[in-house]
Write a protein that holds these residues in place. Structure first.
Motif, PDB file in Angstrom:
ATOM      1  N   LEU A  55     -11.445   2.607 -15.216  1.00 44.88           N
ATOM      2  CA  LEU A  55     -12.863   2.898 -14.949  1.00 44.88           C
ATOM      3  C   LEU A  55     -13.230   2.591 -13.504  1.00 44.88           C
ATOM      4  CD1 LEU A  55     -14.507   1.531 -18.222  1.00 44.88           C
ATOM      5  CD2 LEU A  55     -14.237   3.927 -17.543  1.00 44.88           C
ATOM      6  N   ALA A  56     -12.757   1.446 -13.002  1.00 47.39           N
ATOM      7  CA  ALA A  56     -13.030   1.107 -11.605  1.00 47.39           C
ATOM      8  C   ALA A  56     -12.363   2.093 -10.663  1.00 47.39           C
ATOM      9  CB  ALA A  56     -12.551  -0.311 -11.312  1.00 47.39           C
ATOM     10  N   GLY A  57     -11.176   2.553 -11.032  1.00 49.89           N
ATOM     11  CA  GLY A  57     -10.489   3.528 -10.196  1.00 49.89           C
ATOM     12  C   GLY A  57     -11.232   4.842 -10.126  1.00 49.89           C
ATOM     13  N   ALA A  58     -11.744   5.304 -11.269  1.00 51.50           N
ATOM     14  CA  ALA A  58     -12.436   6.592 -11.309  1.00 51.50           C
ATOM     15  C   ALA A  58     -13.808   6.538 -10.649  1.00 51.50           C
ATOM     16  CB  ALA A  58     -12.581   7.054 -12.764  1.00 51.50           C
TER      17      ALA A  58
ATOM     18  N   ALA B 121      -4.940 -10.124   0.388  1.00 48.26           N
ATOM     19  CA  ALA B 121      -3.635 -10.736   0.640  1.00 48.26           C
ATOM     20  C   ALA B 121      -2.606 -10.306  -0.394  1.00 48.26           C
ATOM     21  CB  ALA B 121      -3.769 -12.258   0.644  1.00 48.26           C
ATOM     22  N   ARG B 122      -3.069  -9.845  -1.549  1.00 49.17           N
ATOM     23  CA  ARG B 122      -2.157  -9.437  -2.615  1.00 49.17           C
ATOM     24  C   ARG B 122      -2.244  -7.942  -2.886  1.00 49.17           C
ATOM     25  NH1 ARG B 122      -2.902 -13.818  -7.384  1.00 49.17           N
ATOM     26  NH2 ARG B 122      -0.775 -13.169  -7.907  1.00 49.17           N
ATOM     27  N   SER B 123      -2.768  -7.197  -1.918  1.00 51.80           N
ATOM     28  CA  SER B 123      -2.863  -5.731  -2.009  1.00 51.80           C
ATOM     29  C   SER B 123      -3.625  -5.274  -3.237  1.00 51.80           C
ATOM     30  CB  SER B 123      -1.461  -5.108  -1.997  1.00 51.80           C
ATOM     31  OG  SER B 123      -0.842  -5.290  -0.761  1.00 51.80           O
ATOM     32  N   LYS B 124      -4.682  -5.968  -3.565  1.00 57.14           N
ATOM     33  CA  LYS B 124      -5.494  -5.606  -4.715  1.00 57.14           C
ATOM     34  C   LYS B 124      -6.557  -4.596  -4.335  1.00 57.14           C
ATOM     35  CE  LYS B 124      -5.328  -9.700  -7.694  1.00 57.14           C
ATOM     36  NZ  LYS B 124      -6.183 -10.435  -8.638  1.00 57.14           N
ATOM     37  N   ARG B 125      -6.786  -3.634  -5.226  1.00 55.52           N
ATOM     38  CA  ARG B 125      -7.948  -2.769  -5.083  1.00 55.52           C
ATOM     39  C   ARG B 125      -9.063  -3.339  -5.944  1.00 55.52           C
ATOM     40  NH1 ARG B 125      -8.414   0.725  -9.487  1.00 55.52           N
ATOM     41  NH2 ARG B 125      -6.519   1.237 -10.677  1.00 55.52           N
ATOM     42  N   VAL B 126     -10.225  -2.682  -5.937  1.00 55.56           N
ATOM     43  CA  VAL B 126     -11.373  -3.206  -6.675  1.00 55.56           C
ATOM     44  C   VAL B 126     -11.042  -3.352  -8.154  1.00 55.56           C
ATOM     45  CG1 VAL B 126     -13.760  -2.767  -7.361  1.00 55.56           C
ATOM     46  CG2 VAL B 126     -13.024  -2.238  -5.028  1.00 55.56           C
ATOM     47  N   GLY B 127     -10.362  -2.364  -8.717  1.00 52.84           N
ATOM     48  CA  GLY B 127      -9.998  -2.423 -10.125  1.00 52.84           C
ATOM     49  C   GLY B 127      -9.141  -3.628 -10.457  1.00 52.84           C
TER      50      GLY B 127
ATOM     51  N   LEU C 111       0.811  -1.206   0.000  1.00 52.20           N
ATOM     52  CA  LEU C 111       0.000   0.000   0.000  1.00 52.20           C
ATOM     53  C   LEU C 111       0.854   1.270   0.000  1.00 52.20           C
ATOM     54  CD1 LEU C 111      -2.861   1.132   0.106  1.00 52.20           C
ATOM     55  CD2 LEU C 111      -2.744   1.016   2.597  1.00 52.20           C
ATOM     56  N   ALA C 112       1.946   1.278   0.750  1.00 53.17           N
ATOM     57  CA  ALA C 112       2.755   2.497   0.857  1.00 53.17           C
ATOM     58  C   ALA C 112       3.335   2.910  -0.499  1.00 53.17           C
ATOM     59  CB  ALA C 112       3.880   2.282   1.870  1.00 53.17           C
ATOM     60  N   SER C 113       3.986   1.969  -1.184  1.00 53.28           N
ATOM     61  CA  SER C 113       4.592   2.305  -2.471  1.00 53.28           C
ATOM     62  C   SER C 113       3.533   2.623  -3.516  1.00 53.28           C
ATOM     63  CB  SER C 113       5.487   1.158  -2.950  1.00 53.28           C
ATOM     64  OG  SER C 113       4.760  -0.052  -3.048  1.00 53.28           O
ATOM     65  N   ARG C 114       2.425   1.903  -3.476  1.00 52.50           N
ATOM     66  CA  ARG C 114       1.350   2.192  -4.420  1.00 52.50           C
ATOM     67  C   ARG C 114       0.732   3.554  -4.138  1.00 52.50           C
ATOM     68  NH1 ARG C 114      -2.570  -2.844  -5.647  1.00 52.50           N
ATOM     69  NH2 ARG C 114      -3.251  -1.295  -7.167  1.00 52.50           N
ATOM     70  N   GLY C 115       0.646   3.914  -2.857  1.00 53.34           N
ATOM     71  CA  GLY C 115       0.097   5.213  -2.502  1.00 53.34           C
ATOM     72  C   GLY C 115       0.963   6.361  -3.004  1.00 53.34           C
TER      73      GLY C 115
ATOM     74  N   ASP D 162     -12.858   2.911  -6.767  1.00 49.30           N
ATOM     75  CA  ASP D 162     -11.709   2.958  -5.859  1.00 49.30           C
ATOM     76  C   ASP D 162     -11.410   4.353  -5.335  1.00 49.30           C
ATOM     77  OD1 ASP D 162     -10.737   0.246  -5.655  1.00 49.30           O
ATOM     78  OD2 ASP D 162     -10.271   0.374  -7.779  1.00 49.30           O
ATOM     79  N   PHE D 163     -11.392   5.339  -6.228  1.00 52.92           N
ATOM     80  CA  PHE D 163     -10.979   6.686  -5.831  1.00 52.92           C
ATOM     81  C   PHE D 163     -12.102   7.705  -5.942  1.00 52.92           C
ATOM     82  CE2 PHE D 163      -7.264   4.518  -7.755  1.00 52.92           C
ATOM     83  CZ  PHE D 163      -6.589   4.262  -6.581  1.00 52.92           C
ATOM     84  N   GLY D 164     -13.072   7.442  -6.802  1.00 51.88           N
ATOM     85  CA  GLY D 164     -14.259   8.268  -6.880  1.00 51.88           C
ATOM     86  C   GLY D 164     -14.004   9.709  -7.254  1.00 51.88           C
ATOM     87  N   PRO D 165     -15.021  10.536  -7.131  1.00 51.39           N
ATOM     88  CA  PRO D 165     -14.906  11.935  -7.555  1.00 51.39           C
ATOM     89  C   PRO D 165     -14.167  12.834  -6.559  1.00 51.39           C
ATOM     90  CG  PRO D 165     -17.109  11.510  -6.732  1.00 51.39           C
ATOM     91  CD  PRO D 165     -16.397  10.198  -6.722  1.00 51.39           C
ATOM     92  N   VAL D 166     -14.034  12.394  -5.314  1.00 51.56           N
ATOM     93  CA  VAL D 166     -13.361  13.226  -4.315  1.00 51.56           C
ATOM     94  C   VAL D 166     -12.270  12.417  -3.624  1.00 51.56           C
ATOM     95  CG1 VAL D 166     -15.335  14.742  -3.889  1.00 51.56           C
ATOM     96  CG2 VAL D 166     -15.128  12.613  -2.605  1.00 51.56           C
ATOM     97  N   LEU D 167     -11.337  13.125  -3.001  1.00 51.53           N
ATOM     98  CA  LEU D 167     -10.169  12.478  -2.417  1.00 51.53           C
ATOM     99  C   LEU D 167     -10.522  11.482  -1.325  1.00 51.53           C
ATOM    100  CD1 LEU D 167      -7.088  12.330  -2.433  1.00 51.53           C
ATOM    101  CD2 LEU D 167      -7.065  14.189  -0.749  1.00 51.53           C
ATOM    102  N   VAL D 168     -11.503  11.830  -0.468  1.00 45.70           N
ATOM    103  CA  VAL D 168     -11.834  10.944   0.647  1.00 45.70           C
ATOM    104  C   VAL D 168     -12.373   9.603   0.162  1.00 45.70           C
ATOM    105  CG1 VAL D 168     -12.238  12.816   2.273  1.00 45.70           C
ATOM    106  CG2 VAL D 168     -14.121  12.012   0.830  1.00 45.70           C
ATOM    107  N   TRP D 169     -12.849   9.558  -1.073  1.00 49.00           N
ATOM    108  CA  TRP D 169     -13.356   8.319  -1.635  1.00 49.00           C
ATOM    109  C   TRP D 169     -12.246   7.279  -1.765  1.00 49.00           C
ATOM    110  CZ3 TRP D 169     -18.435   8.914  -4.351  1.00 49.00           C
ATOM    111  CH2 TRP D 169     -19.006   7.677  -4.657  1.00 49.00           C
ATOM    112  N   SER D 170     -10.999   7.737  -1.745  1.00 45.61           N
ATOM    113  CA  SER D 170      -9.868   6.808  -1.861  1.00 45.61           C
ATOM    114  C   SER D 170      -9.819   5.816  -0.716  1.00 45.61           C
ATOM    115  CB  SER D 170      -8.554   7.596  -1.911  1.00 45.61           C
ATOM    116  OG  SER D 170      -8.524   8.452  -3.039  1.00 45.61           O
ATOM    117  N   ALA D 171     -10.589   6.065   0.334  1.00 45.58           N
ATOM    118  CA  ALA D 171     -10.650   5.127   1.450  1.00 45.58           C
ATOM    119  C   ALA D 171     -11.125   3.756   0.975  1.00 45.58           C
ATOM    120  CB  ALA D 171     -11.583   5.656   2.534  1.00 45.58           C
ATOM    121  N   VAL D 172     -11.923   3.714  -0.090  1.00 44.35           N
ATOM    122  CA  VAL D 172     -12.388   2.430  -0.634  1.00 44.35           C
ATOM    123  C   VAL D 172     -11.192   1.612  -1.102  1.00 44.35           C
ATOM    124  CG1 VAL D 172     -13.732   1.314  -2.445  1.00 44.35           C
ATOM    125  CG2 VAL D 172     -14.624   3.366  -1.317  1.00 44.35           C
ATOM    126  N   ALA D 173     -10.315   2.243  -1.882  1.00 42.86           N
ATOM    127  CA  ALA D 173      -9.133   1.537  -2.376  1.00 42.86           C
ATOM    128  C   ALA D 173      -8.223   1.112  -1.230  1.00 42.86           C
ATOM    129  CB  ALA D 173      -8.362   2.423  -3.357  1.00 42.86           C
TER     130      ALA D 173
END
Length: 268
Positions: free
Chosen positions: A113-116, A138-144, A22-26, A119-130
């Motif tokens: 598309l899943a990220g927009a 277990a493999r650090s996957k987001r919804v996308g 998560l850290a490096s991906r962030g 996962d991340f949505g229209p506002v920054l706080v939406w990134s909480a989903v990702a």
């Protein structure tokens, strides 16, 4: 510690690739977000300076650019960059399929598309989903990643010392008769990397890759491994003979790296 995946990539011939956490991906995402924000700011400034007075037209332009930047940017770079956006390049990350292969346009579009939207949505706080989904995976996957069947890996691994390639003594005379003109530098490098990592690889992965490389090598030189010779010894013998010829040794009996015993010695 970086968790290891079960992936096998034919391009680099590397097993047990390190999963990006998560850290490096962030950080990579933050870099990409800054670039996207800069692009959006440039477009907004251009629209303002252009003197567009039609509010509907201006809104349509900005909406189109927003979609293009949010979706088009990752799709373009991940498709043409073989799974890497500019942020991922900076952090040494790459998106690959679950089976370890390179992603295509379809996977890149699904992730974008899943990220927009999710996962991340229209506002920054939406990134909480990702963030939450990645932490639960277990493999650090987001919804996308789940929808596209992809995973993000860490390409930059610690540099391994170059293995000392010695000739297994029982194979010296046999290897000296081989025609090695068909062995490419790329294949030799893949074999060298395999032998360097041999002691660290899991047995099942090590054996599978050894047989794969031995098969490819046999097709190149037209000679299969001698009966009873393990794949690693076959690969080591050919690579050692190739190196000996490059250094000008007439045969392995004159090479200072020839072992004195008559047994096979495992690499590493």
């Amino acid at each position: 510690m970086h968790p290891e995946s079960d992936l096998v990539t034919g391009e680099a011939v590397v097993l047990d690739l390190r999963l990006a956490r998560l850290a490096s991906r962030g950080v990579a995402f933050a870099l990409d977000a800054l670039l996207q924000a800069a692009a959006m700011f440039t477009v907004v400034l251009a629209v303002v300076l252009s003197g567009v007075h039609d509010e509907a037209l201006a809104a349509a332009i900005l909406l189109s650019v927003l979609v293009l930047v949010r979706v088009g940017y990752p799709v373009l770079f991940e498709t043409l960059g073989k799974g890497r956006t500019l942020g991922k390049m900076a952090l040494g990350l790459r998106v690959v399929r679950d089976d370890g292969g390179p992603i295509r346009f379809r996977q890149a579009l699904t992730r974008a598309l899943a990220g927009a939207i999710v996962d991340f949505g229209p506002v920054l706080v939406w990134s909480a989903v990702a963030v939450v989904v990645s932490l639960c995976s277990a493999r650090s996957k987001r919804v996308g990643d789940f929808l596209a069947g992809t995973v993000v890996i860490q390409e930059r691994a610690p540099v391994l010392p170059a293995p000392v390639i010695t000739m297994p003594p029982p194979l010296g005379p046999w290897a000296g008769q081989l025609d090695l003109s068909g062995v490419t530098d790329e294949l030799a490098l893949a074999i060298r990397q395999y032998l360097a990592r041999y002691p660290q690889l899991r047995v099942e992965a090590r054996d599978a890759l050894g047989h794969e490389l031995a098969g490819e090598l046999a097709s190149r030189i037209g000679v299969p491994p001698p009966y009873g010779v393990p794949p690693w010894a076959y690969l080591q013998a050919v690579l050692a003979e190739r190196r000996a010829r490059a250094l000008g040794y007439p045969h392995w009996g004159t090479s200072p790296q020839t072992p004195s015993n008559g047994d096979f010695t495992l690499p590493g």
